[in-house]
Design an enzyme around this catalytic site. Structure first.
Site, PDB file in Angstrom:
ATOM      1  N   CYS A  78      -0.023   5.294  -5.716  1.00 23.34           N
ATOM      2  CA  CYS A  78      -0.167   6.538  -4.947  1.00 23.34           C
ATOM      3  C   CYS A  78      -1.434   7.151  -5.014  1.00 23.34           C
ATOM      4  CB  CYS A  78       1.101   7.432  -5.093  1.00 23.34           C
ATOM      5  SG  CYS A  78       0.842   8.900  -4.081  1.00 23.34           S
ATOM      6  N   CYS A 188      -4.465   4.755   1.105  1.00 22.15           N
ATOM      7  CA  CYS A 188      -3.363   5.268   1.180  1.00 22.15           C
ATOM      8  C   CYS A 188      -2.471   4.012   0.816  1.00 22.15           C
ATOM      9  CB  CYS A 188      -2.590   6.237   2.221  1.00 22.15           C
ATOM     10  SG  CYS A 188      -0.699   6.423   2.458  1.00 22.15           S
TER      11      CYS A 188
HETATM   12  N1  DGL Z   1       1.333   6.222  -0.418  1.00 15.03           N
HETATM   13  C1  DGL Z   1       0.901   7.453  -0.842  1.00 15.03           C
HETATM   14  C2  DGL Z   1      -0.694   7.462  -0.929  1.00 15.03           C
HETATM   15  O1  DGL Z   1      -1.161   6.261  -1.042  1.00 15.03           O
HETATM   16  C3  DGL Z   1       1.334   8.739  -0.438  1.00 15.03           C
HETATM   17  C4  DGL Z   1       1.630   8.805   1.171  1.00 15.03           C
HETATM   18  C5  DGL Z   1       2.436  10.123   1.325  1.00 15.03           C
HETATM   19  O2  DGL Z   1       3.700  10.258   0.911  1.00 15.03           O
HETATM   20  O3  DGL Z   1       2.003  11.003   2.251  1.00 15.03           O
HETATM   21  O4  DGL Z   1      -1.259   8.266  -0.855  1.00 15.03           O
END
Ligand code: DGL
Length: 270
Positions: A78, A188
């Site tokens: 994440c 993301c």
């Molecule tokens: N998948 C996550 C990232 O890489 C978070 C996305 C989210 O929940 O806003 O930032």
């Protein structure tokens, strides 16, 4: 615990929801014999529009959960948690931690114009982590930061091919196309779920970089260096733990991973 017993422990991987499965996918290719426990905080996503303090608390809870399961390495799949919490957690966590790679190294080798876009959540962009890393690596790089307010939530709801998704990607890519970048990073982990749509809308003008591959390579390097590669001959087990709506997680996971290769369960973090 002996080093062999420790090597047999699983790798912990986490994200706000299903996005980190794009990283799990790369880990499974590179490290097929590793057992993996994945936590997707489907109850509280998206993370990218929350406060820094919330992300710190959630990350702390997930790390504690994974430590109770005695993982040997925790991979932040994440970018938002990496941008906000990784450095702080390193100071107080005994378990080996790996943050999400920013992908700058790969992108700068691809870019001929030194103009690179980053698509990421509003919270990741607010922390300017890609811009700052690029400035350190190579000051001639121009980083165009593009916050995407709704994409992760749409992906979580399984809206991979809807008109709403197309409109959101069109709106988020417009300023980037106008900025004449030739390379773009998915900042993301959710966004590679809709990479074909990004590619369709941007045409041939932009090459997309998914830093999941770099992250998996780094995980592999850490385990090798520490002597913690799992020596089992069988393919590693994969447990997907979601904090809510397990079926939704299961369905989205099946877009990336063979359904017979994972089990799913609902978990409570604290
Ligand atoms: N998948 C996550 C990232 O890489 C978070 C996305 C989210 O929940 O806003 O930032």
């Amino acid at each position: 615990m002996t080093i062999v017993a420790k090597a047999e422990q699983p790798i912990g991987v986490f994200d706000s929801g299903v996005g980190g499965l794009t990283v799990v996918n790369k880990l499974r290719h590179l490290l097929p014999h590793e057992d993996i426990i994945y936590v997707g905080d489907t109850k509280r996503n998206p993370y990218g529009t929350r406060t820094q303090n919330e992300i710190l608390t959630f990350t702390e809870q997930i790390i504690a959960f994974l430590e109770r399961r005695q993982v040997k390495l925790i991979v932040f799949a994440c970018n938002t948690a990496t941008a906000v919490a990784y450095m702080k957690m390193r100071e107080k966590t005994k378990t080996l931690l790996l943050g999400m790679s920013r992908g700058i190294e790969t992108a700068r080798h691809i870019s001929t114009e030194n103009r690179i876009a980053v698509f990421a959540t509003p919270l990741t962009i607010a922390n300017h982590v890609h811009r700052d890393e690029a400035a350190q690596l190579d000051p001639s790089l121009t980083i165009v930061e593009q916050p995407c307010a709704s994409l992760a939530a749409l992906i979580e709801r399984g809206q991979l091919n809807t008109e709403e998704m197309r409109q959101a990607v069109t709106a988020d890519t417009k300023p980037v196309l106008e900025a004449h970048v030739d390379t773009a990073i998915f900042g993301c982990t959710h966004y590679p779920f809709v990479q074909p749509l990004f590619e369709e809308i941007c045409g041939d003008s932009i090459v997309f970089v998914d830093p999941a591959h770099e992250t998996a390579l780094q995980a592999s390097a850490i385990l090798k260096k520490e002597g913690l590669l799992n020596g089992q001959k069988e393919r590693g087990r994969l447990r997907l733990c979601f904090t809510a709506e397990v079926q939704r997680g299961q369905k989205l996971a099946a877009h990336l991973l063979p359904p017979h290769e994972f089990t799913t369960e609902e978990v409570v973090l604290s």
